[in-house]
Write a protein that holds these residues in place. Structure first.
Motif, PDB file in Angstrom:
ATOM      1  N   UNK A  31       0.835  -1.210   0.000  1.00 43.46           N
ATOM      2  CA  UNK A  31       0.000   0.000   0.000  1.00 43.46           C
ATOM      3  C   UNK A  31       0.868   1.259   0.000  1.00 43.46           C
ATOM      4  N   UNK A  32       1.958   1.240   0.784  1.00 44.63           N
ATOM      5  CA  UNK A  32       2.887   2.380   0.797  1.00 44.63           C
ATOM      6  C   UNK A  32       3.487   2.576  -0.592  1.00 44.63           C
ATOM      7  N   UNK A  33       3.816   1.470  -1.248  1.00 42.88           N
ATOM      8  CA  UNK A  33       4.341   1.552  -2.606  1.00 42.88           C
ATOM      9  C   UNK A  33       3.352   2.191  -3.571  1.00 42.88           C
ATOM     10  N   UNK A  34       2.083   1.841  -3.434  1.00 40.94           N
ATOM     11  CA  UNK A  34       1.051   2.449  -4.276  1.00 40.94           C
ATOM     12  C   UNK A  34       0.942   3.952  -4.027  1.00 40.94           C
ATOM     13  N   UNK A  35       1.018   4.341  -2.760  1.00 40.50           N
ATOM     14  CA  UNK A  35       0.981   5.769  -2.430  1.00 40.50           C
ATOM     15  C   UNK A  35       2.144   6.495  -3.084  1.00 40.50           C
ATOM     16  N   UNK A  36       3.322   5.875  -3.034  1.00 38.42           N
ATOM     17  CA  UNK A  36       4.490   6.487  -3.670  1.00 38.42           C
ATOM     18  C   UNK A  36       4.270   6.628  -5.174  1.00 38.42           C
ATOM     19  N   UNK A  37       3.713   5.603  -5.796  1.00 34.49           N
ATOM     20  CA  UNK A  37       3.492   5.623  -7.239  1.00 34.49           C
ATOM     21  C   UNK A  37       2.548   6.757  -7.639  1.00 34.49           C
ATOM     22  N   UNK A  38       1.482   6.939  -6.882  1.00 29.78           N
ATOM     23  CA  UNK A  38       0.470   7.927  -7.256  1.00 29.78           C
ATOM     24  C   UNK A  38       0.746   9.329  -6.713  1.00 29.78           C
ATOM     25  N   UNK A  39       1.445   9.416  -5.550  1.00 28.22           N
ATOM     26  CA  UNK A  39       1.593  10.721  -4.899  1.00 28.22           C
ATOM     27  C   UNK A  39       3.039  11.213  -4.884  1.00 28.22           C
ATOM     28  N   UNK A  40       3.987  10.345  -4.538  1.00 34.27           N
ATOM     29  CA  UNK A  40       5.398  10.730  -4.462  1.00 34.27           C
ATOM     30  C   UNK A  40       6.243   9.793  -5.338  1.00 34.27           C
ATOM     31  N   UNK A  41       6.100   9.883  -6.647  1.00 34.93           N
ATOM     32  CA  UNK A  41       6.791   8.938  -7.544  1.00 34.93           C
ATOM     33  C   UNK A  41       8.282   9.251  -7.698  1.00 34.93           C
ATOM     34  N   UNK A  42       9.038   8.990  -6.639  1.00 31.62           N
ATOM     35  CA  UNK A  42      10.467   9.274  -6.665  1.00 31.62           C
ATOM     36  C   UNK A  42      11.159   8.473  -7.762  1.00 31.62           C
ATOM     37  N   UNK A  43      12.010   9.156  -8.535  1.00 32.79           N
ATOM     38  CA  UNK A  43      12.830   8.560  -9.595  1.00 32.79           C
ATOM     39  C   UNK A  43      12.002   7.843 -10.670  1.00 32.79           C
ATOM     40  N   UNK A  44      10.755   8.221 -10.799  1.00 31.98           N
ATOM     41  CA  UNK A  44       9.913   7.551 -11.791  1.00 31.98           C
ATOM     42  C   UNK A  44      10.374   7.848 -13.220  1.00 31.98           C
ATOM     43  N   UNK A  45      10.936   9.039 -13.458  1.00 30.30           N
ATOM     44  CA  UNK A  45      11.416   9.378 -14.795  1.00 30.30           C
ATOM     45  C   UNK A  45      12.541   8.440 -15.208  1.00 30.30           C
ATOM     46  N   UNK A  46      13.499   8.219 -14.297  1.00 33.60           N
ATOM     47  CA  UNK A  46      14.610   7.307 -14.575  1.00 33.60           C
ATOM     48  C   UNK A  46      14.089   5.895 -14.818  1.00 33.60           C
ATOM     49  N   UNK A  47      13.168   5.463 -13.960  1.00 32.78           N
ATOM     50  CA  UNK A  47      12.619   4.103 -14.079  1.00 32.78           C
ATOM     51  C   UNK A  47      11.905   3.901 -15.409  1.00 32.78           C
ATOM     52  N   UNK A  48      11.136   4.899 -15.850  1.00 32.88           N
ATOM     53  CA  UNK A  48      10.416   4.775 -17.123  1.00 32.88           C
ATOM     54  C   UNK A  48      11.377   4.663 -18.299  1.00 32.88           C
ATOM     55  N   UNK A  49      12.446   5.448 -18.261  1.00 31.78           N
ATOM     56  CA  UNK A  49      13.446   5.380 -19.338  1.00 31.78           C
ATOM     57  C   UNK A  49      14.081   3.994 -19.367  1.00 31.78           C
ATOM     58  N   UNK A  50      14.442   3.483 -18.198  1.00 31.23           N
ATOM     59  CA  UNK A  50      15.050   2.145 -18.118  1.00 31.23           C
ATOM     60  C   UNK A  50      14.107   1.067 -18.644  1.00 31.23           C
ATOM     61  N   UNK A  51      12.854   1.157 -18.254  1.00 31.24           N
ATOM     62  CA  UNK A  51      11.868   0.160 -18.684  1.00 31.24           C
ATOM     63  C   UNK A  51      11.636   0.206 -20.189  1.00 31.24           C
TER      64      UNK A  51
END
Length: 287
Positions: A31-51
């Motif tokens: 659940x904490x992970x989901x909150x991070x994904x929707x509210x505090x997506x730390x390093x999501x830009x880097x992760x999307x590029x990698x994926x």
């Protein structure tokens, strides 16, 4: 003061988690992970590029789903790790092929290569039952967090060395017939060897190959998978080099090529269990 507050909070939080059944605490982590994904997506830009590099044929929607599940997975691991300070996992939770016990009990040093995949932090909970383990750990910026994490990692027969620590001590652990545990998947930049990873060259640390060429220790590569029933499976392979060259650079390249291919294969099967938040490839890609 902030260091003391961080350390105290983590200890209290760990104690609270130890009072909660493990399965429920991991649901909290998800659940904490989901909150991070929707509210505090730390390093999501880097992760999307990698994926997008790793999964060129997947749609944006599929990439987003993998990323969401990655946040959920690492929410679980954060909770698991904090909880482990107060209560350790039992032997039944971590499984592996017993055929490798012969290697783990052998009268040789062992280089154990792993990655930031699944739950790399629990590997020592299995290995320390066979030999002394010297594990290389990254130092945290917050001293309170660093102290807590290192105390969480300390087990009987487990010794920690900073990733910036003495190479002589690492080598000595192998000479003393211990296990040297190395996570070799971070970008080594100009200090590494460039090996194709998902079709694009990335820099892999030379450490494992360097120590192997110096000691001819047993070389094991293993990744710890979080299964659906919340147990862990440590997937192991003993590596035998085909190239009989005595040249250190040739040995390093062969080991890193084998390692990168194994890591690529396991990531393809369980993409949400890899730590996509590192800048895996050269920095120009992330501009």
């Amino acid at each position: 003061m902030i260091n003391l507050i961080t350390y105290s909070f983590l200890r209290i939080f760990s104690f609270v988690l130890s009072l909660i059944p493990r399965r429920f605490s991991l649901y909290i982590g998800s659940f904490i992970g989901l909150l991070m994904f929707y509210i505090f997506p730390l390093r999501s830009k880097v992760a999307k590029i990698n994926l997008k590099i790793a999964f060129k044929n997947k749609s944006s929607k599929e990439i987003k789903t993998i990323l969401k599940n990655t946040y959920k997975h690492f929410g679980k691991l954060m909770i698991e790790f904090v909880r482990m300070y107060s209560i350790r996992l039992d032997d039944k939770t971590i499984k592996f092929d017993k055929a490798y016990e012969t290697d783990l009990l052998s009268d040789n040093g062992i280089i154990f290569m792993t990655a930031h995949f699944g739950n790399w932090e629990v590997i020592t909970s299995l290995l320390n039952k066979y030999k002394k383990v010297t594990a290389i750990a990254r130092q945290q910026r917050n001293n309170g967090g660093d102290k807590f994490f290192n105390e969480s990692r300390l087990l009987d027969n487990v010794f920690l060395i900073s990733n910036k620590g003495s190479k002589r001590k690492m080598l000595r652990s192998l000479i003393d017939k211990q296990i040297l545990l190395i996570a070799s998947d971070q970008n080594a930049k100009k200090h590494g060897t460039y090996i194709d990873f998902f079709g694009k060259p990335c820099s892999i640390p030379k450490g494992a190959g360097h120590f192997y060429s110096s000691t001819k220790s047993i070389l094991l590569i293993g990744f710890c998978i979080l299964e659906k029933d919340l147990s862990y499976s440590l997937k192991l392979k003993k590596v035998e080099l085909k190239n009989k060259s005595e040249q250190k650079q040739d040995i390093i390249v062969e080991i890193n090529t084998i390692y990168s291919k194994m890591l690529e294969d396991i990531i393809t099967k369980y993409p949400e269990q890899y730590f996509w938040f590192h800048k895996k490839w050269d920095k120009e890609i992330y501009k």
